[in-house]
Design a protein around this motif. Structure first.
Motif, PDB file in Angstrom:
ATOM      1  N   UNK A  25       0.815  -1.217   0.000  1.00  0.00           N
ATOM      2  CA  UNK A  25       0.000   0.000   0.000  1.00  0.00           C
ATOM      3  C   UNK A  25       0.844   1.261   0.000  1.00  0.00           C
ATOM      4  N   UNK A  56       3.039  -9.484 -12.886  1.00  0.00           N
ATOM      5  CA  UNK A  56       1.746  -9.240 -12.247  1.00  0.00           C
ATOM      6  C   UNK A  56       0.580  -9.643 -13.116  1.00  0.00           C
ATOM      7  N   UNK A  57      -0.610  -9.368 -12.591  1.00  0.00           N
ATOM      8  CA  UNK A  57      -1.870  -9.761 -13.212  1.00  0.00           C
ATOM      9  C   UNK A  57      -2.252  -8.733 -14.273  1.00  0.00           C
ATOM     10  N   UNK A  58      -3.019  -9.179 -15.279  1.00  0.00           N
ATOM     11  CA  UNK A  58      -3.509  -8.242 -16.294  1.00  0.00           C
ATOM     12  C   UNK A  58      -4.554  -7.324 -15.671  1.00  0.00           C
ATOM     13  N   UNK A  59      -4.630  -6.057 -16.125  1.00  0.00           N
ATOM     14  CA  UNK A  59      -5.653  -5.158 -15.593  1.00  0.00           C
ATOM     15  C   UNK A  59      -7.035  -5.501 -16.134  1.00  0.00           C
ATOM     16  N   UNK A  61      -6.998  -4.549 -12.163  1.00  0.00           N
ATOM     17  CA  UNK A  61      -6.459  -5.235 -10.995  1.00  0.00           C
ATOM     18  C   UNK A  61      -7.180  -4.870  -9.710  1.00  0.00           C
ATOM     19  N   UNK A  62      -7.994  -3.837  -9.729  1.00  0.00           N
ATOM     20  CA  UNK A  62      -8.659  -3.412  -8.504  1.00  0.00           C
ATOM     21  C   UNK A  62      -9.988  -2.774  -8.841  1.00  0.00           C
ATOM     22  N   UNK A  63     -10.927  -2.887  -7.927  1.00  0.00           N
ATOM     23  CA  UNK A  63     -12.235  -2.273  -8.125  1.00  0.00           C
ATOM     24  C   UNK A  63     -12.796  -1.881  -6.761  1.00  0.00           C
ATOM     25  N   UNK A  64     -13.489  -0.735  -6.748  1.00  0.00           N
ATOM     26  CA  UNK A  64     -14.106  -0.275  -5.508  1.00  0.00           C
ATOM     27  C   UNK A  64     -15.346  -1.117  -5.207  1.00  0.00           C
ATOM     28  N   UNK A  69     -12.103  -2.280  -1.136  1.00  0.00           N
ATOM     29  CA  UNK A  69     -11.522  -2.404  -2.468  1.00  0.00           C
ATOM     30  C   UNK A  69     -11.128  -3.860  -2.651  1.00  0.00           C
ATOM     31  N   UNK A  73      -3.053  -7.678  -7.667  1.00  0.00           N
ATOM     32  CA  UNK A  73      -2.019  -7.136  -8.549  1.00  0.00           C
ATOM     33  C   UNK A  73      -1.139  -8.252  -9.088  1.00  0.00           C
ATOM     34  N   UNK A 209      -9.530  -9.014 -13.947  1.00  0.00           N
ATOM     35  CA  UNK A 209      -9.086  -9.910 -15.000  1.00  0.00           C
ATOM     36  C   UNK A 209      -8.755 -11.285 -14.415  1.00  0.00           C
ATOM     37  N   UNK A 267      -5.647   0.250   2.824  1.00  0.00           N
ATOM     38  CA  UNK A 267      -6.487   0.855   1.798  1.00  0.00           C
ATOM     39  C   UNK A 267      -6.696   2.349   2.039  1.00  0.00           C
ATOM     40  N   UNK A 270      -4.479   4.562   0.041  1.00  0.00           N
ATOM     41  CA  UNK A 270      -4.847   4.817  -1.352  1.00  0.00           C
ATOM     42  C   UNK A 270      -5.807   5.998  -1.422  1.00  0.00           C
TER      43      UNK A 270
END
Lengths: 314, 285
Positions: A25, A56-59, A61-64, A69, A73, A209, A267, A270
């Protein structure tokens, strides 16, 4: 700062205040520097370092999600060698209390990570990320957690505390914490995210993703608080760090009262990159308002009976 | 990375005005410290929902215009489409309301050292940052030409501004409801040839930027492309807004749109691989 004494200790390490920034973070630390004097935070936990570099992971990668959240990643990072060459020296130069989070895929990797991080200058402590890889059950499985902690402890110089980060899962957290401590952990961090999901409004398919992710944020706060409480009740001698949706000085105070010696904030950073400083200031105010002179005096207080307001202490 | 006095600041901004502009919202904030550090292409990240909000993530926006001095002190202006509850909250703020602002963030447009001819290409509200860019380019003696694109007339932004900002203005829509039909890919090659542009600046979604980068490449011009993408923290901490790029050394890397971008050299982005992590990419720096 005059006022309450905020110093605390986790596994023999003294911290100027109990507010740590959780793994992943704070970026590399550089990202927060414009908003925060990093030497002021209790400690900064680095993003989890893997042996090999990871793309890392494909976007996305995060969602509210509601009060939280959901993220995955895929532990993007430069790998151990890159980390030791660039990110760690940068933090050490600024005298940031640095806890290095490590993530191995097998016991050989755990041992190598422990050995090479342990020998590097500028490491205050090491945090063992038991929730990776995503299909690993180690954060909620005593047997696997113990094997990993034993491997890390064996190769870690004695002076460097090992923190085991366990999942805030009510029915396993005490057993896993006990097993980790018996295998050599110097302290327990309660506070991974919990598995969750969010669907895209238009497509009704998973947003991330990678399909799933870990939920963090205020949505987890009450769950994490309960887990800290349970671990402290079962293992009162063990140093605990509480993490999960801490946003304010009061949230931090509650974690301390439930039994934690320090908290990690994630979080909220962020949302507000200056939050660690604000939360430490608010915590001092919360203690002051209650006439509590030091953080040490409030740790575990929630487990003791509330004094009778009449002063009748029968 | 910007550091020191040029680095971002976190301030409590105040709404100076908040109004509809065509199909979009035009928000002006008094944000001391942000405007002074602004360069075209920079972003701001706003917290939404107020102090008691459970909405954790910041909303990132490109800056439309910034005024470091003026009757209302330092202001920044944003133009955005209202598509989700956080933006609805922002759009509903009354004058005088407080908003937590972090900025300016990200890498701005690189400006030419010589007074060369430039073509600026924008799609919908994403074209907003091109107008302050046009001002800076004209100050340097550059000839400025502009393409404004949109799916249809409703989504077009800045046509009036553009007449002031640019020598040539070309409007194009996907459905042909206004201007030339067909979009950027069809109109840009001809305009670049006609104007002899040396640099192409663009702002919009990835497919349009891909077309811009390709047109610039075949014309022999440099391209500077600002990617319009969702941001989570907008300060580089969360590692979610990643874009696959190729470095000077030919090595591919996954970089953050909010720190290493939003402005990328068009020939450095692996456009066909946006939204993926290509298998030949290994970690970041």
């Amino acid at each position: 700062m005059s006022g309450p004494d905020l110093t605390t200790s986790i596994g023999e390490v003294q911290l100027a205040n109990p507010v740590m920034v959780a793994a992943g973070c704070a970026g590399t630390g550089r990202e927060l520097e414009p908003f925060l004097d990093l030497a002021e935070v209790g400690a900064l936990v680095t993003r989890s370092v893997t042996l090999d570099p990871r793309a890392g992971e494909a976007p996305p990668r995060a969602v509210e999600t509601p009060a939280g959240v959901l993220s995955d990643t895929g532990l993007q990072g430069p790998g151990l060698q890159g980390f030791l060459a660039t990110e760690l020296p940068w933090l050490a130069q600024r005298r940031v209390r640095t806890v290095v989070s490590i993530a191995g895929q097998n016991l050989g990797q755990w041992a190598e990570l422990a050995r090479r991080v342990g020998l590097s200058p500028g490491v205050t402590a090491v945090e063992v990320n038991l929730a990776w890889p995503p299909d690993s059950a180690a954060a909620r499985d005593s047997y696997q957690a113990a094997k990993i902690l034993a491997a890390v402890r064996r190769d870690m110089p004695r002076g460097i505390p090992v923190l085991a980060k366990v999942a805030p899962v009510m029915h396993t957290v005490v057993d896993v914490s006990r097993a980790a401590v018996e295998a050599g952990a110097d302290a327990i961090v309660v506070g991974h995210g919990l598995p969750g999901m969010a669907l895209d409004r238009a497509t009704l398919r998973p947003v991330l993703r990678g399909g799933n992710g870990l939920l963090s944020g205020p949505a987890l706060n009450a769950v994490a608080l309960r887990c800290v409480w349970e671990v402290h009740a079962a293992l009162p001698e063990v140093d605990l760090v509480g993490s999960g949706g801490v946003r304010t000085g009061y949230d931090a105070l509650a974690m301390l009262a439930a039994g934690a010696g320090a908290v990690q904030v994630g979080s909220v950073v962020l949302h507000d990159p200056a939050a660690p400083r604000r939360i430490a200031t608010e915590l001092a105010e919360e203690l002051d308002r209650r006439g509590i002179p030091a953080v040490a005096d409030v740790i575990g207080r929630a487990h003791r009976p509330h004094p009778d307001p009449t002063g009748d202490a029968r | 990375m910007t550091e020191g006095v040029r680095g971002p600041v976190q301030v409590v901004g105040e709404v100076l005005s908040n109004k509809r502009a065509g199909g979009y919202q035009h928000l002006t904030l008094v944000a001391p410290g942000v405007a002074e550090r602004f360069r075209p292409g920079n972003l701001v990240a706003l917290a939404v929902g107020g102090p008691l909000s459970d909405r954790l993530l910041r909303r990132g926006f490109p800056i439309y215009r910034a005024r470091a001095t003026g009757a209302y002190r330092a202001t920044v202006e944003l133009v955005f489409a209202v598509t989700e509850p956080g933006q609805e909250w922002l759009a509903g703020l009354p004058n005088g309301a407080s908003v937590d602002v972090v900025g300016p963030l990200g890498r701005p447009y690189a400006l030419p050292k010589e007074p060369v001819a430039c073509t600026l290409v924008g799609n919908g509200h994403a074209a907003a940052p091109l107008f302050s860019l046009a001002d800076r380019l004209r100050e340097r003696g550059c000839a400025v030409h502009m393409v404004l694109a949109a799916p249809s007339e409703r989504e077009l932004f800045g046509a009036l501004d553009a007449k002031r900002a640019a020598k040539t203005v070309v409007v194009t829509t996907e459905d042909g409801s206004i201007g030339l039909p067909g979009g950027v890919g069809l109109v840009l090659p001809d305009l670049l040839a006609r104007t002899g542009s040396d640099v192409v600046y663009a702002a919009g979604p990835a497919p349009m930027l891909h077309a811009v980068a390709a047109a610039a490449e075949s014309h022999g011009a440099w391209s500077q492309t600002a990617l319009d993408t969702d941001l989570i923290c907008a300060s580089g901490s969360c590692l979610t807004c990643v874009v696959p790029t190729v470095g000077e050394d030919g090595v591919s890397r996954t970089v953050r749109s909010c720190v290493e971008g939003p402005v990328f050299r068009g020939d450095r982005v692996r456009w066909a691989d946006i939204g993926t992590v290509p298998s030949d990419i290994w970690g970041d720096e």
